[in-house]
Design a protein around this motif. Structure first.
Motif, PDB file in Angstrom:
ATOM      1  N   MET A 235       0.805  -1.214   0.000  1.00 46.20           N
ATOM      2  CA  MET A 235       0.000   0.000   0.000  1.00 46.20           C
ATOM      3  C   MET A 235       0.843   1.273   0.000  1.00 46.20           C
ATOM      4  N   ASN A 236       2.144   1.126   0.110  1.00 48.18           N
ATOM      5  CA  ASN A 236       3.051   2.266  -0.019  1.00 48.18           C
ATOM      6  C   ASN A 236       3.696   2.330  -1.396  1.00 48.18           C
ATOM      7  N   GLY A 237       3.297   1.439  -2.284  1.00 48.40           N
ATOM      8  CA  GLY A 237       3.827   1.443  -3.643  1.00 48.40           C
ATOM      9  C   GLY A 237       5.105   0.662  -3.814  1.00 48.40           C
ATOM     10  N   ASN A 238       5.538  -0.059  -2.776  1.00 44.19           N
ATOM     11  CA  ASN A 238       6.764  -0.860  -2.871  1.00 44.19           C
ATOM     12  C   ASN A 238       6.466  -2.212  -3.526  1.00 44.19           C
ATOM     13  N   PRO A 239       7.453  -2.805  -4.201  1.00 44.49           N
ATOM     14  CA  PRO A 239       7.245  -4.125  -4.787  1.00 44.49           C
ATOM     15  C   PRO A 239       6.755  -5.122  -3.732  1.00 44.49           C
ATOM     16  N   TRP A 240       5.822  -5.957  -4.103  1.00 45.38           N
ATOM     17  CA  TRP A 240       5.274  -6.919  -3.152  1.00 45.38           C
ATOM     18  C   TRP A 240       6.122  -8.175  -3.118  1.00 45.38           C
ATOM     19  N   ASN A 241       5.954  -8.961  -2.074  1.00 43.18           N
ATOM     20  CA  ASN A 241       6.452 -10.321  -1.991  1.00 43.18           C
ATOM     21  C   ASN A 241       5.487 -11.077  -1.076  1.00 43.18           C
ATOM     22  N   PRO A 242       5.628 -12.384  -0.944  1.00 38.55           N
ATOM     23  CA  PRO A 242       4.652 -13.124  -0.139  1.00 38.55           C
ATOM     24  C   PRO A 242       4.562 -12.678   1.321  1.00 38.55           C
ATOM     25  N   PHE A 243       5.557 -11.955   1.796  1.00 33.37           N
ATOM     26  CA  PHE A 243       5.577 -11.541   3.198  1.00 33.37           C
ATOM     27  C   PHE A 243       5.257 -10.054   3.373  1.00 33.37           C
ATOM     28  N   SER A 244       4.762  -9.421   2.322  1.00 35.38           N
ATOM     29  CA  SER A 244       4.388  -8.009   2.399  1.00 35.38           C
ATOM     30  C   SER A 244       3.287  -7.812   3.440  1.00 35.38           C
ATOM     31  N   GLN A 245       3.314  -6.651   4.090  1.00 36.39           N
ATOM     32  CA  GLN A 245       2.355  -6.355   5.150  1.00 36.39           C
ATOM     33  C   GLN A 245       1.041  -5.789   4.630  1.00 36.39           C
ATOM     34  N   SER A 246       0.972  -5.491   3.339  1.00 28.62           N
ATOM     35  CA  SER A 246      -0.268  -5.046   2.700  1.00 28.62           C
ATOM     36  C   SER A 246      -0.145  -5.357   1.218  1.00 28.62           C
ATOM     37  N   LEU A 247      -1.261  -5.226   0.495  1.00 31.78           N
ATOM     38  CA  LEU A 247      -1.230  -5.542  -0.931  1.00 31.78           C
ATOM     39  C   LEU A 247      -2.271  -4.723  -1.683  1.00 31.78           C
ATOM     40  N   VAL A 248      -1.848  -4.235  -2.854  1.00 34.31           N
ATOM     41  CA  VAL A 248      -2.743  -3.580  -3.810  1.00 34.31           C
ATOM     42  C   VAL A 248      -2.498  -4.228  -5.164  1.00 34.31           C
ATOM     43  N   ALA A 249      -3.569  -4.672  -5.818  1.00 32.01           N
ATOM     44  CA  ALA A 249      -3.446  -5.306  -7.136  1.00 32.01           C
ATOM     45  C   ALA A 249      -4.445  -4.676  -8.089  1.00 32.01           C
ATOM     46  N   SER A 250      -3.983  -4.355  -9.292  1.00 28.18           N
ATOM     47  CA  SER A 250      -4.851  -3.765 -10.298  1.00 28.18           C
ATOM     48  C   SER A 250      -4.163  -3.881 -11.647  1.00 28.18           C
ATOM     49  N   ASN A 251      -4.725  -3.214 -12.667  1.00 29.39           N
ATOM     50  CA  ASN A 251      -3.966  -3.099 -13.898  1.00 29.39           C
ATOM     51  C   ASN A 251      -3.056  -1.881 -13.815  1.00 29.39           C
ATOM     52  N   SER A 252      -2.081  -1.802 -14.682  1.00 29.09           N
ATOM     53  CA  SER A 252      -1.111  -0.700 -14.611  1.00 29.09           C
ATOM     54  C   SER A 252      -1.713   0.618 -15.067  1.00 29.09           C
ATOM     55  N   ILE A 253      -2.863   0.560 -15.764  1.00 30.09           N
ATOM     56  CA  ILE A 253      -3.496   1.775 -16.276  1.00 30.09           C
ATOM     57  C   ILE A 253      -4.163   2.553 -15.150  1.00 30.09           C
ATOM     58  N   ILE A 254      -4.894   1.828 -14.308  1.00 31.14           N
ATOM     59  CA  ILE A 254      -5.688   2.477 -13.271  1.00 31.14           C
ATOM     60  C   ILE A 254      -5.000   2.475 -11.910  1.00 31.14           C
ATOM     61  N   TYR A 255      -3.847   1.826 -11.823  1.00 34.91           N
ATOM     62  CA  TYR A 255      -3.153   1.657 -10.544  1.00 34.91           C
ATOM     63  C   TYR A 255      -2.881   2.990  -9.849  1.00 34.91           C
ATOM     64  N   ASN A 256      -2.368   3.973 -10.562  1.00 30.70           N
ATOM     65  CA  ASN A 256      -2.022   5.242  -9.927  1.00 30.70           C
ATOM     66  C   ASN A 256      -3.255   5.941  -9.354  1.00 30.70           C
ATOM     67  N   ASP A 257      -4.373   5.853 -10.057  1.00 24.81           N
ATOM     68  CA  ASP A 257      -5.602   6.445  -9.545  1.00 24.81           C
ATOM     69  C   ASP A 257      -6.083   5.710  -8.296  1.00 24.81           C
ATOM     70  N   LEU A 258      -5.956   4.381  -8.327  1.00 23.39           N
ATOM     71  CA  LEU A 258      -6.326   3.595  -7.144  1.00 23.39           C
ATOM     72  C   LEU A 258      -5.465   3.965  -5.946  1.00 23.39           C
ATOM     73  N   MET A 259      -4.164   4.065  -6.159  1.00 21.69           N
ATOM     74  CA  MET A 259      -3.263   4.418  -5.064  1.00 21.69           C
ATOM     75  C   MET A 259      -3.534   5.813  -4.526  1.00 21.69           C
ATOM     76  N   ARG A 260      -3.897   6.687  -5.393  1.00 23.31           N
ATOM     77  CA  ARG A 260      -4.209   8.065  -4.962  1.00 23.31           C
ATOM     78  C   ARG A 260      -5.373   8.035  -3.971  1.00 23.31           C
ATOM     79  N   ILE A 261      -6.302   7.150  -4.183  1.00 22.63           N
ATOM     80  CA  ILE A 261      -7.462   7.058  -3.294  1.00 22.63           C
ATOM     81  C   ILE A 261      -7.111   6.424  -1.962  1.00 22.63           C
ATOM     82  N   ILE A 262      -6.399   5.313  -2.009  1.00 22.80           N
ATOM     83  CA  ILE A 262      -6.296   4.482  -0.792  1.00 22.80           C
ATOM     84  C   ILE A 262      -4.961   4.553  -0.055  1.00 22.80           C
ATOM     85  N   LYS A 263      -3.966   5.221  -0.626  1.00 24.38           N
ATOM     86  CA  LYS A 263      -2.641   5.193  -0.007  1.00 24.38           C
ATOM     87  C   LYS A 263      -2.692   5.714   1.414  1.00 24.38           C
ATOM     88  N   LEU A 264      -2.123   4.960   2.310  1.00 26.65           N
ATOM     89  CA  LEU A 264      -2.159   5.312   3.730  1.00 26.65           C
ATOM     90  C   LEU A 264      -1.162   6.403   4.075  1.00 26.65           C
TER      91      LEU A 264
END
Length: 264
Positions: A235-264
């Motif tokens: 949720m901070n925009g860092n690359p994920w791995n199986p041990f990540s403490q949060s996760l955001v998944a989307s397409n690359s087109i809408i990802y930035n708009d999604l992050m703008r909404i939900i980024k903590l």
């Protein structure tokens, strides 16, 4: 390592466990444990999967939801969720699944998700793009994420996650829902991360947000979304791995708009 063979072993383990789960779903019993919700079926499924993996790859350790195990970030590791969406399983819903991931040096290299009551299996590896098939049919179909670019037309699902000791995780979920509800199409919580995330991988919904996952929830599903052309981060925009403490998944087109909404 021959990842084609690995995937075959993982798929067969998931299907065999799924057949057992379908047979006992109507009479499965809840167990009193420290966990949020556990049934006898979770334990039986885990035994089938771990036994199948160990019979082919006895030197690879496992980290599974019920049995536990050591988190190893050097070398190979199985990460297994024998029933993801146990509450749905217990209530006779069909929105639940099985997840098996092979991790190498802390990163997934092969993943399988099986939704038994729907007979839908998904898999991907470093060598195989994300794919899907109905197990009673022959042949695989490659899958990809939806290319929608309009937030107002996009639906995102959210995972409850496990409550943190201070009890704040659900407050974070409420916050995400409130933000998404203002600008997107009726966000939902469906109580099975792996089943939810396969909806993203198939392009049925536009994204998924998980404020506090466990490795079992995301190790296979996050990888399959990536191999389906999706963008997956924390949720901070860092690359994920199986041990990540949060996760955001989307397409690359809408990802930035999604992050703008939900980024903590």
């Amino acid at each position: 390592m021959d990842l084609n063979k690995v995937i075959s072993v993982m798929e067969m383990a998931a299907i065999n466990a799924g057949d057992m789960l379908i047979g006992i779903q109507s009479k499965s019993k809840r167990l009193e444990t420290r966990k949020d919700f556990l049934t006898d079926a979770d334990i039986k499924s885990e035994e089938i999967i771990l036994r199948a993996l160990a019979s082919e790859y006895p030197d690879i350790p496992s980290f599974s939801e019920e049995k536990g195990g050591e988190v190893i970030k050097n070398g190979y590791l199985w990460i297994v969720d024998p029933v993801d969406g146990t509450i749905n399983f217990f209530l006779q819903d069909d929105h639940w699944g099985i997840s098996i991931a092979l991790v190498e040096n802390g990163y997934t290299i092969a993943g399988v998700v099986y939704l038994p009551t729907r007979k839908q299996i998904f898999s991907a590896s470093r060598d195989i793009s994300a794919r899907f098939r109905h197990i009673e049919e022959i042949g695989w179909t490659n899958i990809e994420v939806n290319k929608e670019n309009n937030l107002a037309n996009s639906q995102f699902w959210i995972g409850w996650g496990k409550e943190k000791h201070e009890g704040n995780d659900h407050k974070a979920v409420y916050n995400v829902i409130e933000k998404l509800d203002r600008q997107t199409l009726y966000p939902q919580i469906r109580n099975s991360a792996v089943a939810d995330m396969m909806m993203v991988a198939r392009g049925k919904i536009m994204g998924y947000v998980f404020t506090n996952p466990e490795p079992f929830d995301i190790a296979a599903a996050g990888f399959i979304i990536e191999r389906a052309g999706g963008k997956v981060t924390d949720m901070n925009g860092n690359p994920w791995n199986p041990f990540s403490q949060s996760l955001v998944a989307s397409n690359s087109i809408i990802y930035n708009d999604l992050m703008r909404i939900i980024k903590l």
